[in-house]
Scaffold this motif. Structure first.
Motif, PDB file in Angstrom:
ATOM      1  N   GLY A  90       0.831  -1.203   0.000  1.00 56.96           N
ATOM      2  CA  GLY A  90       0.000   0.000   0.000  1.00 56.96           C
ATOM      3  C   GLY A  90       0.867   1.255   0.000  1.00 56.96           C
ATOM      4  O   GLY A  90       0.594   2.224  -0.706  1.00 56.96           O
ATOM      5  N   GLU A  91       1.909   1.225   0.786  1.00 57.39           N
ATOM      6  CA  GLU A  91       2.807   2.376   0.855  1.00 57.39           C
ATOM      7  C   GLU A  91       3.594   2.525  -0.452  1.00 57.39           C
ATOM      8  O   GLU A  91       3.716   3.614  -1.006  1.00 57.39           O
ATOM      9  CB  GLU A  91       3.753   2.176   2.038  1.00 57.39           C
ATOM     10  CG  GLU A  91       4.468   3.423   2.444  1.00 57.39           C
ATOM     11  CD  GLU A  91       5.175   3.271   3.786  1.00 57.39           C
ATOM     12  OE1 GLU A  91       4.684   2.493   4.642  1.00 57.39           O
ATOM     13  OE2 GLU A  91       6.225   3.907   3.956  1.00 57.39           O
ATOM     14  N   ARG A  92       4.090   1.395  -0.946  1.00 60.57           N
ATOM     15  CA  ARG A  92       4.947   1.455  -2.147  1.00 60.57           C
ATOM     16  C   ARG A  92       4.169   1.843  -3.402  1.00 60.57           C
ATOM     17  O   ARG A  92       4.718   2.475  -4.303  1.00 60.57           O
ATOM     18  CB  ARG A  92       5.606   0.091  -2.374  1.00 60.57           C
ATOM     19  CG  ARG A  92       6.649  -0.217  -1.325  1.00 60.57           C
ATOM     20  CD  ARG A  92       7.224  -1.575  -1.599  1.00 60.57           C
ATOM     21  NE  ARG A  92       7.985  -2.070  -0.462  1.00 60.57           N
ATOM     22  CZ  ARG A  92       8.298  -3.345  -0.289  1.00 60.57           C
ATOM     23  NH1 ARG A  92       7.916  -4.248  -1.178  1.00 60.57           N
ATOM     24  NH2 ARG A  92       8.987  -3.717   0.760  1.00 60.57           N
ATOM     25  N   ALA A  98       1.814   3.509  -8.953  1.00 55.31           N
ATOM     26  CA  ALA A  98       1.292   2.414  -9.771  1.00 55.31           C
ATOM     27  C   ALA A  98      -0.158   2.136  -9.392  1.00 55.31           C
ATOM     28  O   ALA A  98      -0.507   2.142  -8.212  1.00 55.31           O
ATOM     29  CB  ALA A  98       2.122   1.159  -9.537  1.00 55.31           C
ATOM     30  N   SER A  99      -0.995   1.884 -10.398  1.00 53.33           N
ATOM     31  CA  SER A  99      -2.375   1.492 -10.119  1.00 53.33           C
ATOM     32  C   SER A  99      -2.431   0.011  -9.787  1.00 53.33           C
ATOM     33  O   SER A  99      -1.724  -0.798 -10.389  1.00 53.33           O
ATOM     34  CB  SER A  99      -3.267   1.802 -11.317  1.00 53.33           C
ATOM     35  OG  SER A  99      -3.421   3.194 -11.460  1.00 53.33           O
ATOM     36  N   VAL A 100      -3.276  -0.329  -8.804  1.00 54.41           N
ATOM     37  CA  VAL A 100      -3.259  -1.679  -8.241  1.00 54.41           C
ATOM     38  C   VAL A 100      -4.683  -2.200  -8.058  1.00 54.41           C
ATOM     39  O   VAL A 100      -5.582  -1.456  -7.669  1.00 54.41           O
ATOM     40  CB  VAL A 100      -2.545  -1.642  -6.855  1.00 54.41           C
ATOM     41  CG1 VAL A 100      -2.784  -2.924  -6.082  1.00 54.41           C
ATOM     42  CG2 VAL A 100      -1.054  -1.387  -7.027  1.00 54.41           C
ATOM     43  N   VAL A 101      -4.874  -3.496  -8.353  1.00 52.83           N
ATOM     44  CA  VAL A 101      -6.113  -4.192  -7.983  1.00 52.83           C
ATOM     45  C   VAL A 101      -5.745  -5.177  -6.878  1.00 52.83           C
ATOM     46  O   VAL A 101      -4.906  -6.057  -7.083  1.00 52.83           O
ATOM     47  CB  VAL A 101      -6.701  -4.982  -9.175  1.00 52.83           C
ATOM     48  CG1 VAL A 101      -7.975  -5.720  -8.743  1.00 52.83           C
ATOM     49  CG2 VAL A 101      -6.992  -4.062 -10.353  1.00 52.83           C
ATOM     50  N   LEU A 102      -6.344  -5.020  -5.710  1.00 42.65           N
ATOM     51  CA  LEU A 102      -6.119  -5.987  -4.628  1.00 42.65           C
ATOM     52  C   LEU A 102      -7.248  -7.014  -4.686  1.00 42.65           C
ATOM     53  O   LEU A 102      -8.386  -6.729  -4.314  1.00 42.65           O
ATOM     54  CB  LEU A 102      -6.092  -5.277  -3.270  1.00 42.65           C
ATOM     55  CG  LEU A 102      -6.009  -6.197  -2.045  1.00 42.65           C
ATOM     56  CD1 LEU A 102      -4.767  -7.078  -2.102  1.00 42.65           C
ATOM     57  CD2 LEU A 102      -6.024  -5.389  -0.747  1.00 42.65           C
ATOM     58  N   ALA A 118      -4.927  -3.593   6.064  1.00 43.79           N
ATOM     59  CA  ALA A 118      -3.469  -3.460   5.994  1.00 43.79           C
ATOM     60  C   ALA A 118      -3.071  -2.644   4.764  1.00 43.79           C
ATOM     61  O   ALA A 118      -2.255  -1.719   4.841  1.00 43.79           O
ATOM     62  CB  ALA A 118      -2.824  -4.844   5.952  1.00 43.79           C
ATOM     63  N   PHE A 119      -3.682  -2.968   3.630  1.00 44.57           N
ATOM     64  CA  PHE A 119      -3.345  -2.269   2.387  1.00 44.57           C
ATOM     65  C   PHE A 119      -3.746  -0.787   2.466  1.00 44.57           C
ATOM     66  O   PHE A 119      -2.957   0.104   2.147  1.00 44.57           O
ATOM     67  CB  PHE A 119      -4.036  -2.968   1.210  1.00 44.57           C
ATOM     68  CG  PHE A 119      -3.670  -2.402  -0.125  1.00 44.57           C
ATOM     69  CD1 PHE A 119      -2.435  -2.673  -0.692  1.00 44.57           C
ATOM     70  CD2 PHE A 119      -4.564  -1.598  -0.818  1.00 44.57           C
ATOM     71  CE1 PHE A 119      -2.094  -2.146  -1.929  1.00 44.57           C
ATOM     72  CE2 PHE A 119      -4.227  -1.071  -2.055  1.00 44.57           C
ATOM     73  CZ  PHE A 119      -2.995  -1.345  -2.613  1.00 44.57           C
ATOM     74  N   LEU A 120      -4.982  -0.543   2.909  1.00 46.98           N
ATOM     75  CA  LEU A 120      -5.447   0.846   3.044  1.00 46.98           C
ATOM     76  C   LEU A 120      -4.587   1.599   4.049  1.00 46.98           C
ATOM     77  O   LEU A 120      -4.249   2.767   3.850  1.00 46.98           O
ATOM     78  CB  LEU A 120      -6.922   0.877   3.485  1.00 46.98           C
ATOM     79  CG  LEU A 120      -7.956   0.436   2.452  1.00 46.98           C
ATOM     80  CD1 LEU A 120      -9.339   0.321   3.099  1.00 46.98           C
ATOM     81  CD2 LEU A 120      -8.011   1.410   1.274  1.00 46.98           C
ATOM     82  N   MET A 123      -1.390   2.703   2.431  1.00 47.21           N
ATOM     83  CA  MET A 123      -1.614   3.869   1.566  1.00 47.21           C
ATOM     84  C   MET A 123      -1.778   5.132   2.390  1.00 47.21           C
ATOM     85  O   MET A 123      -1.269   6.191   2.051  1.00 47.21           O
ATOM     86  CB  MET A 123      -2.884   3.663   0.725  1.00 47.21           C
ATOM     87  CG  MET A 123      -2.758   2.618  -0.350  1.00 47.21           C
ATOM     88  SD  MET A 123      -4.309   2.446  -1.240  1.00 47.21           S
ATOM     89  CE  MET A 123      -4.343   3.960  -2.099  1.00 47.21           C
ATOM     90  N   PHE A 124      -2.518   4.974   3.473  1.00 46.49           N
ATOM     91  CA  PHE A 124      -2.846   6.123   4.320  1.00 46.49           C
ATOM     92  C   PHE A 124      -1.597   6.655   5.022  1.00 46.49           C
ATOM     93  O   PHE A 124      -1.448   7.862   5.214  1.00 46.49           O
ATOM     94  CB  PHE A 124      -3.894   5.684   5.349  1.00 46.49           C
ATOM     95  CG  PHE A 124      -4.503   6.798   6.133  1.00 46.49           C
ATOM     96  CD1 PHE A 124      -5.501   7.588   5.582  1.00 46.49           C
ATOM     97  CD2 PHE A 124      -4.089   7.064   7.431  1.00 46.49           C
ATOM     98  CE1 PHE A 124      -6.065   8.625   6.300  1.00 46.49           C
ATOM     99  CE2 PHE A 124      -4.651   8.096   8.160  1.00 46.49           C
ATOM    100  CZ  PHE A 124      -5.647   8.878   7.599  1.00 46.49           C
ATOM    101  N   GLU A 125      -0.715   5.754   5.407  1.00 44.53           N
ATOM    102  CA  GLU A 125       0.460   6.155   6.182  1.00 44.53           C
ATOM    103  C   GLU A 125       1.673   6.505   5.320  1.00 44.53           C
ATOM    104  O   GLU A 125       2.748   6.764   5.848  1.00 44.53           O
ATOM    105  CB  GLU A 125       0.810   5.036   7.178  1.00 44.53           C
ATOM    106  CG  GLU A 125      -0.179   4.988   8.337  1.00 44.53           C
ATOM    107  CD  GLU A 125      -0.199   3.635   9.031  1.00 44.53           C
ATOM    108  OE1 GLU A 125       0.839   2.931   9.012  1.00 44.53           O
ATOM    109  OE2 GLU A 125      -1.266   3.271   9.572  1.00 44.53           O
ATOM    110  N   ALA A 126       1.518   6.491   4.002  1.00 48.18           N
ATOM    111  CA  ALA A 126       2.650   6.840   3.134  1.00 48.18           C
ATOM    112  C   ALA A 126       3.156   8.244   3.489  1.00 48.18           C
ATOM    113  O   ALA A 126       2.363   9.112   3.850  1.00 48.18           O
ATOM    114  CB  ALA A 126       2.210   6.797   1.671  1.00 48.18           C
ATOM    115  N   PRO A 127       4.479   8.459   3.399  1.00 49.92           N
ATOM    116  CA  PRO A 127       5.035   9.765   3.744  1.00 49.92           C
ATOM    117  C   PRO A 127       4.465  10.886   2.863  1.00 49.92           C
ATOM    118  O   PRO A 127       4.093  10.657   1.710  1.00 49.92           O
ATOM    119  CB  PRO A 127       6.539   9.603   3.473  1.00 49.92           C
ATOM    120  CG  PRO A 127       6.783   8.139   3.415  1.00 49.92           C
ATOM    121  CD  PRO A 127       5.511   7.483   3.014  1.00 49.92           C
TER     122      PRO A 127
END
Ligand SMILES: Nc1ncnc2c1ncn2[C@@H]1O[C@H](COP(=O)(O)OP(=O)(O)O)[C@@H](O)[C@H]1O
Ligand SMILES: [Mg+2]
Length: 320
Positions: A90-92, A98-102, A118-120, A123-127
């Protein structure tokens, strides 16, 4: 470059536009009973915007993996990774844009919630330097933000609901635009639904869902009766990215294939042999050994030595 995409048409009044820049700021809630065309609508939105904005799709049914072929989304098979790996992914995905389908198909409800959280969360915690805009689409959002405690563990529910609340309430500043779809408004946590300012309401049968839809749209409940008669693929649109007054929109065609069509009615031939012979034929010998109805309460005495012997064989194999 325009920020507008075409979602379909307003019957008798030309193309139905959606303003992407506005959508990023004001989020979207889609509701409609199963088969009303929600996933098709999400697919249309994703296809039309795929080249304009980064996308993340939380896909409980593996319905959106086909976006990869045409638009290059990375498909993450949730079942192949740990929660920690998904948090990192999620962070990376934000770092690398990059667009992603989980794809969460095949996981049980508890796992689906934890994996999505975990994935969300990642994403939420990305710097802060990676806070570029992302459309975050969650199909069947009532699975991840249920209104009531269900059969899942408290832990799963808490983390998933927390992640969905973060997405819808605090995501905007971080560039995350929540787009959530649900079959039953009454089953979706109220605080999650309430943060969307744009709505697309499809066919809805139950009074309790219709009432909540009317409340969200600021319509009279009597007017909301019209949701019962909407055709598949037609939604009433309202909100700053759509229309200022409730407006019917017929969703247009899509380019990629859905896997959600389900079994299709087709004529079939009668069975070639008497049906009891086909269904109730004796099993091959190995399978037909009847299991004792009452398993012995204590294991037979030599079981422990058998297990020990098995352990030794394993150890020998390992050291060979
Ligand atoms: N606007 C549309 N135009 C053409 N076919 C549609 C449209 N909306 C839905 N469908 C078809 O109807 C079926 C159910 O739609 P789907 O989006 O899976 O419903 P939902 O996600 O609400 O259960 C699918 O086979 C889909 O391809
Ligand atoms: Mg669907």
């Amino acid at each position: 470059m325009t920020n507008k995409i075409i979602m379909g048409e307003v019957p008798g009044a030309g193309p139905a536009q959606m303003d992407l820049a506005e959508l990023l700021a004001t989020r979207l809630l889609v509701q409609g009973n199963s088969g009303s065309g929600k996933s098709h609508l999400l697919r249309r939105l994703l296809e039309q915007s795929a080249r304009l904005v980064q996308q993340a799709i939380i896909d409980p049914e593996g319905d959106f993996v086909s976006l990869a072929e045409k638009f290059g989304h990375l498909v993450i098979e949730g079942a192949d990774y740990s929660e920690m790996a998904l948090h990192a992914a999620g962070e990376r995905m934000r770092m690398h844009r990059a667009s992603v389908v989980l794809n969460l198909e095949g996981l049980d409800a508890d796992q689906q919630m934890k994996w999505a959280a975990a994935f969300l969360g990642g994403m939420f915690e990305a710097p802060r330097e990676y806070w570029y805009p992302v459309l975050v689409v969650v199909d069947e959002a009532q699975l991840f933000a249920p209104a009531a405690a269900g059969e899942v563990s408290d832990e799963a529910r808490r983390s998933s609901l927390g992640a969905m609340t973060n997405l819808m309430c605090r995501g905007r500043k971080r560039g995350l635009a929540g787009i959530i779809a649900t079959q039953r408004l009454a089953k979706l946590a109220k605080n999650v639904a309430a943060e969307a300012s744009n709505f697309l309401m499809g066919r809805t049968f139950l009074d309790i869902d219709m009432t909540r839809a009317a409340d969200l749209l600021g319509m009279e409940r009597r007017q909301a009766e019209a949701f019962r008669d909407l055709a598949r693929g037609t939604f009433v649109a309202l909100g700053p990215a759509l229309y200022r007054r409730p407006t019917p929109v017929r969703i247009g065609t899509v380019e990629t294939e859905s896997r959600s069509a389900g079994p299709v009615l087709a004529p079939f031939e009668p069975p070639s042999a008497p049906v009891h012979e086909l269904i109730l034929a004796p099993l091959p010998a190995a399978e037909s050994v009847a299991r004792p109805r009452n398993a012995p309460a204590t294991p037979p005495p030599d079981l422990l030595s058998q297990l020990a012997a098995h352990g030794e064989v394993q150890a020998n194999v390992a050291h060979a």
